[in-house]
Design a protein around this motif. Structure first.
Motif, PDB file in Angstrom:
ATOM      1  N   UNK A 160     -11.172   2.160   4.560  1.00 53.61           N
ATOM      2  CA  UNK A 160     -12.068   2.632   3.504  1.00 53.61           C
ATOM      3  C   UNK A 160     -11.401   3.798   2.787  1.00 53.61           C
ATOM      4  N   UNK A 161     -11.401   3.758   1.472  1.00 52.54           N
ATOM      5  CA  UNK A 161     -10.793   4.820   0.675  1.00 52.54           C
ATOM      6  C   UNK A 161      -9.366   4.518   0.243  1.00 52.54           C
ATOM      7  N   UNK A 162      -8.721   3.537   0.864  1.00 59.35           N
ATOM      8  CA  UNK A 162      -7.368   3.143   0.459  1.00 59.35           C
ATOM      9  C   UNK A 162      -7.443   2.363  -0.852  1.00 59.35           C
ATOM     10  N   UNK A 163      -6.379   2.414  -1.657  1.00 61.54           N
ATOM     11  CA  UNK A 163      -6.359   1.575  -2.857  1.00 61.54           C
ATOM     12  C   UNK A 163      -6.235   0.105  -2.463  1.00 61.54           C
ATOM     13  N   UNK A 164      -6.546  -0.782  -3.392  1.00 58.77           N
ATOM     14  CA  UNK A 164      -6.400  -2.216  -3.119  1.00 58.77           C
ATOM     15  C   UNK A 164      -4.919  -2.553  -2.919  1.00 58.77           C
ATOM     16  N   UNK A 165      -4.657  -3.446  -1.975  1.00 57.46           N
ATOM     17  CA  UNK A 165      -3.282  -3.882  -1.736  1.00 57.46           C
ATOM     18  C   UNK A 165      -2.733  -4.538  -3.000  1.00 57.46           C
ATOM     19  N   UNK A 166      -1.428  -4.390  -3.223  1.00 63.31           N
ATOM     20  CA  UNK A 166      -0.805  -4.926  -4.429  1.00 63.31           C
ATOM     21  C   UNK A 166       0.427  -5.749  -4.092  1.00 63.31           C
ATOM     22  N   UNK A 167       0.721  -6.713  -4.933  1.00 61.03           N
ATOM     23  CA  UNK A 167       1.940  -7.510  -4.791  1.00 61.03           C
ATOM     24  C   UNK A 167       2.920  -7.195  -5.915  1.00 61.03           C
ATOM     25  N   UNK A 168       2.663  -6.142  -6.691  1.00 60.67           N
ATOM     26  CA  UNK A 168       3.448  -5.844  -7.886  1.00 60.67           C
ATOM     27  C   UNK A 168       4.703  -5.019  -7.613  1.00 60.67           C
ATOM     28  N   UNK A 169       4.763  -4.308  -6.500  1.00 55.47           N
ATOM     29  CA  UNK A 169       5.882  -3.399  -6.239  1.00 55.47           C
ATOM     30  C   UNK A 169       6.891  -4.077  -5.318  1.00 55.47           C
ATOM     31  N   UNK A 170       7.972  -4.599  -5.920  1.00 61.48           N
ATOM     32  CA  UNK A 170       8.984  -5.349  -5.170  1.00 61.48           C
ATOM     33  C   UNK A 170      10.336  -4.664  -5.279  1.00 61.48           C
ATOM     34  N   UNK A 182      -6.228  -5.029  11.196  1.00 60.42           N
ATOM     35  CA  UNK A 182      -5.094  -4.310  11.779  1.00 60.42           C
ATOM     36  C   UNK A 182      -5.175  -2.814  11.492  1.00 60.42           C
ATOM     37  N   UNK A 183      -6.207  -2.408  10.749  1.00 62.15           N
ATOM     38  CA  UNK A 183      -6.434  -1.021  10.347  1.00 62.15           C
ATOM     39  C   UNK A 183      -5.337  -0.497   9.430  1.00 62.15           C
ATOM     40  N   UNK A 184      -4.609  -1.410   8.786  1.00 59.75           N
ATOM     41  CA  UNK A 184      -3.627  -1.025   7.791  1.00 59.75           C
ATOM     42  C   UNK A 184      -4.339  -0.650   6.500  1.00 59.75           C
ATOM     43  N   UNK A 185      -5.415  -1.352   6.193  1.00 57.16           N
ATOM     44  CA  UNK A 185      -6.245  -1.070   5.021  1.00 57.16           C
ATOM     45  C   UNK A 185      -7.568  -0.493   5.513  1.00 57.16           C
ATOM     46  N   UNK A 203       5.114  -3.175   7.959  1.00 59.81           N
ATOM     47  CA  UNK A 203       5.434  -1.876   8.524  1.00 59.81           C
ATOM     48  C   UNK A 203       4.393  -0.902   8.001  1.00 59.81           C
ATOM     49  N   UNK A 204       3.609  -0.361   8.904  1.00 63.58           N
ATOM     50  CA  UNK A 204       2.543   0.580   8.559  1.00 63.58           C
ATOM     51  C   UNK A 204       2.999   1.971   8.972  1.00 63.58           C
ATOM     52  N   UNK A 205       3.418   2.771   7.997  1.00 63.90           N
ATOM     53  CA  UNK A 205       3.932   4.110   8.298  1.00 63.90           C
ATOM     54  C   UNK A 205       2.841   5.050   8.790  1.00 63.90           C
ATOM     55  N   UNK A 206       1.618   4.866   8.318  1.00 69.54           N
ATOM     56  CA  UNK A 206       0.529   5.740   8.733  1.00 69.54           C
ATOM     57  C   UNK A 206       0.275   5.620  10.239  1.00 69.54           C
ATOM     58  N   UNK A 207       0.386   4.401  10.753  1.00 69.68           N
ATOM     59  CA  UNK A 207       0.163   4.176  12.187  1.00 69.68           C
ATOM     60  C   UNK A 207       1.471   4.122  12.979  1.00 69.68           C
ATOM     61  N   UNK A 249       0.873  -1.181   0.000  1.00 71.68           N
ATOM     62  CA  UNK A 249       0.000   0.000   0.000  1.00 71.68           C
ATOM     63  C   UNK A 249       0.907   1.228   0.000  1.00 71.68           C
ATOM     64  N   UNK A 250       0.407   2.399  -0.345  1.00 74.02           N
ATOM     65  CA  UNK A 250       1.279   3.585  -0.345  1.00 74.02           C
ATOM     66  C   UNK A 250       1.957   3.835   1.005  1.00 74.02           C
ATOM     67  N   UNK A 251       1.335   3.391   2.075  1.00 75.64           N
ATOM     68  CA  UNK A 251       1.856   3.649   3.418  1.00 75.64           C
ATOM     69  C   UNK A 251       2.315   2.374   4.138  1.00 75.64           C
TER      70      UNK A 251
END
Length: 129
Positions: A67-77, A62-65, A21-25, A6-8
């Motif tokens: 409402x309003x967040x983009x869908x989680x992705x496995x493409x960015x490695x 875990x409140x990492x995702x 690692x959830x940077x937002x929290x 996710x972006x965060x």
């Protein structure tokens, strides 16, 4: 290997465990053992796809995702080489850092945490391992 799911939020594999690692929290946690294989299979699949229901549930509870967040992705490695002497490196940084952990790459932080120990805390609906 580090995945930006996710972006965060990022996920990395360290000492045979998955850490989020959830940077937002401003927090990190170890993926429960029961979900680790499912999440790792999704992260390591050879193409971009939606996360399994169990992974989405973990991210939501875990409140990492949210409402309003983009869908989680496995493409960015990102491949990150972790030094073989990480145990000594983590202890040295923890001993000299005022905050207990030196700042640096996300993977280094997760590895240092996993090597020096982490506190288990239950996520709603997922028992502690």
């Amino acid at each position: 290997m580090v995945w930006r799911i996710l972006p965060h939020a990022t996920c990395c594999r360290a000492t045979d465990k998955l850490f989020l690692l959830d940077l937002r929290q401003d927090r990190y946690f170890c993926v429960p053992e029961k979900l680790a294989a499912t999440m790792l299979a999704w992260l390591e699949c050879g193409f971009s796809c939606a996360p399994p229901k169990a992974v989405n549930l973990l991210l939501e509870r875990s409140r990492t995702l949210r409402t309003g967040d983009p869908e989680a992705t496995n493409a960015l490695r990102e491949h990150i080489a972790i030094p073989e002497h990480i145990d000594e490196l983590a202890r040295a940084r923890a001993a000299t850092s005022a905050s207990g952990l030196a700042t640096g790459a996300i993977a280094s932080r997760a590895v240092a945490i996993s090597v020096t120990g982490y506190r288990k805390r239950q996520i709603a609906g997922f028992p502690l391992d």
